[in-house]
Design a protein around this motif. Structure first.
Motif, mmCIF file in Angstrom:
data_model
loop_
_atom_site.group_PDB
_atom_site.id
_atom_site.type_symbol
_atom_site.label_atom_id
_atom_site.label_comp_id
_atom_site.label_asym_id
_atom_site.label_seq_id
_atom_site.Cartn_x
_atom_site.Cartn_y
_atom_site.Cartn_z
ATOM 1 N N UNK A 114 0.844 -1.205 0.000
ATOM 2 C CA UNK A 114 0.000 0.000 0.000
ATOM 3 C C UNK A 114 0.879 1.256 0.000
ATOM 4 N N UNK A 115 1.934 1.225 0.833
ATOM 5 C CA UNK A 115 2.849 2.377 0.869
ATOM 6 C C UNK A 115 3.511 2.568 -0.495
ATOM 7 N N UNK A 116 3.944 1.471 -1.119
ATOM 8 C CA UNK A 116 4.605 1.579 -2.431
ATOM 9 C C UNK A 116 3.633 2.095 -3.496
ATOM 10 N N UNK A 117 2.375 1.703 -3.368
ATOM 11 C CA UNK A 117 1.382 2.132 -4.362
ATOM 12 C C UNK A 117 1.103 3.623 -4.276
ATOM 13 N N UNK A 118 1.272 4.183 -3.085
ATOM 14 C CA UNK A 118 0.794 5.541 -2.861
ATOM 15 C C UNK A 118 1.918 6.568 -2.664
ATOM 16 N N UNK A 119 3.081 6.156 -2.155
ATOM 17 C CA UNK A 119 4.174 7.125 -1.993
ATOM 18 C C UNK A 119 4.597 7.583 -3.384
ATOM 19 N N UNK A 120 4.694 8.861 -3.576
ATOM 20 C CA UNK A 120 5.088 9.415 -4.883
ATOM 21 C C UNK A 120 4.170 8.926 -6.008
ATOM 22 N N UNK A 143 -3.078 -7.384 -3.878
ATOM 23 C CA UNK A 143 -4.018 -6.748 -2.940
ATOM 24 C C UNK A 143 -3.218 -6.176 -1.796
ATOM 25 N N UNK A 144 -3.360 -4.868 -1.570
ATOM 26 C CA UNK A 144 -2.628 -4.244 -0.473
ATOM 27 C C UNK A 144 -3.633 -3.530 0.436
ATOM 28 N N UNK A 145 -3.240 -3.216 1.642
ATOM 29 C CA UNK A 145 -4.199 -2.478 2.464
ATOM 30 C C UNK A 145 -3.898 -2.487 3.944
ATOM 31 N N UNK A 156 -7.347 0.239 0.943
ATOM 32 C CA UNK A 156 -6.232 -0.364 0.216
ATOM 33 C C UNK A 156 -6.425 -0.229 -1.278
ATOM 34 N N UNK A 157 -5.442 -0.694 -2.022
ATOM 35 C CA UNK A 157 -5.545 -0.653 -3.493
ATOM 36 C C UNK A 157 -4.972 -1.951 -4.075
#
Ligand SMILES: NC(=O)c1ccc[n+]([C@@H]2O[C@H](COP(=O)([O-])OP(=O)(O)OC[C@H]3O[C@@H](n4cnc5c(N)ncnc54)[C@H](O)[C@@H]3O)[C@@H](O)[C@H]2O)c1
Length: 367
Positions: A114-120, A143-145, A156-157
């Motif tokens: 989730x952090x990788x999907x959303x950071x930057x 699936x992350x969250x 999550x995304x």
């Protein structure tokens, strides 16, 4: 541990490697990032102690990467920790081309992904799962969250890793209770996948790590097949939710009340038993197959009695489950081994009956 066997499952947009000789593959993927970009590694206090030294041994170049270590366990899969991980990534110069390595169980791959999907707005990541749940299930499928106020996976995304590296040797330090908990996902996958996998599971008498590789492979291959057909969980991927609607509710309940606490796999094992009774009632599962699966579950798990006074609370928690799309509760049930049925809308009367049947069975264990 058998060093000969190595597999690659190439059904998804990213490769999944399985085997104890996967180090070359990891190295080949990571080295260019170390040379041209930044590499970050997320672990928890147990994988830092037990797994990071092994990773450093095989890829010493990683000594120089940025490392962030979370407290272990489900309590780290939440919004405050996600904020910490974002801050760590961004203050250390993460960019879209940087790589995050998630070294840990399902908690680390869920929050790290989730952090990788959303950071930057999205950076690259790889999963190196170190638990049986991670290797057989959580690290694969994108699936992350995180959880929200005790309810599982509320935000999550879907976001794919660059690769997943399953090194069974990591399981050697996994505490027995967590190893067993992971076995629930192996049982689930075998029951959903069909008679070949189910027989392989039943014929496996030795559950030591080296004998687990074929079972992990079967679970991974099945998960990849299902995810390939329906990557965003709109339809057939919901098959994988078998045991999880009741399981997530139990997990939330047991971890909320002053109760002994339940690991994810333990909750899924009990959830599967409840949903097998429900499958018998509303999906046509024959008693002989239902009892066969329940007996395998009970061979590996002590299923807890769930006092009647909690049944209403469980129903409410099941209603929170993201898979519901009407006032009835949506389950994935089993019509037969290898034949999951998704979107079974079940009324609360039938759910209460299955909880009673479950209790009749587990109540006997307590006598
Ligand atoms: N995204 C998905 O598709 C998916 C699928 C299934 C489960 N999950 C999630 O996964 C989580 C459960 O996964 P889990 O059981 O791996 O949890 P976890 O990550 O908390 O790991 C369990 C425990 O084992 C320790 N550990 C991990 N590897 C170790 C090792 N090699 N040696 C010693 N200790 C080690 C951890 O520190 C932790 O204490 C839940 O949050 C669940 O919702 C996600």
């Amino acid at each position: 541990v058998n060093k000969e066997k190595a597999f690659m499952v190439n059904l998804l947009p990213y490769p999944v490697f399985i085997g104890n000789d996967g180090w070359d593959k990891i190295r080949r993927l990571i080295i260019p990032y170390l040379r041209d970009e930044r590499v970050f590694l997320l672990d928890d206090q147990n994988t830092e102690k037990n797994c990071l030294p092994i990773l450093f041994h095989f890829i010493p170049e990683l000594y120089d990467c940025e490392i962030y270590t979370l407290a272990d366990g489900e309590q780290s899969k939440e919004i405050r920790t996600l904020g910490e991980v974002w801050k760590w990534l961004i203050t250390h110069g993460a960019r879209q081309g940087s790589l995050l390595i998630n070294l840990g169980g399902g908690v680390i791959s869920d929050i790290g992904g989730f952090a990788a999907a959303t950071a930057k707005r999205g950076m690259h990541y790889v999963n190196i799962p170190t638990t049986l749940i991670g290797q057989a299930d959580a690290a694969i499928g994108g699936k992350t969250g995180i959880n929200l106020e005790g309810a599982k996976n509320q935000a999550g995304v879907f976001y794919n890793p660059e690769a997943v590296f399953i090194i069974p040797e990591f399981l050697l330090t996994l505490p027995e209770r967590h190893f067993k908990s992971g076995f629930a996902e192996i049982i689930k996958s075998a029951a959903l996948s069909g008679h070949h996998s189910w027989k392989l599971l039943k014929d496996t008498a030795d559950y030591s790590v080296e004998h687990m590789i074929p079972l992990i492979y079967e679970a991974v291959r099945y998960k990849c097949l299902v995810v390939k057909k329906d990557p965003y969980d709109r339809a057939s991927r919901r098959a994988l939710n078998f045991g999880h609607t009741a399981g997530h509710a139990l997990e939330s309940l047991f971890n909320r009340q002053q109760m002994p606490g339940m690991l994810h796999g333990e909750a899924v094992a009990a959830g599967m038993a409840i949903e097998l009774f429900l499958s018998g009632m509303v999906a046509g599962l024959e008693a002989i197959e239902r009892d066969d699966i329940i007996s395998v579950i009970r061979k590996h798990f002590h299923l807890p009695f769930v006092d009647d006074k909690y049944h209403e609370m469980l129903l409410n928690l099941m209603n929170l489950d993201k898979k519901n799309d009407s006032d009835r509760i949506n389950f994935t049930l089993l019509e037969a081994i290898g034949k999951p049925v998704i979107n079974c809308r079940v009324n609360s009367r039938d759910i209460r009956s299955s909880l009673m049947e479950y209790n009749r069975m587990t109540g006997h264990d307590q006598d």
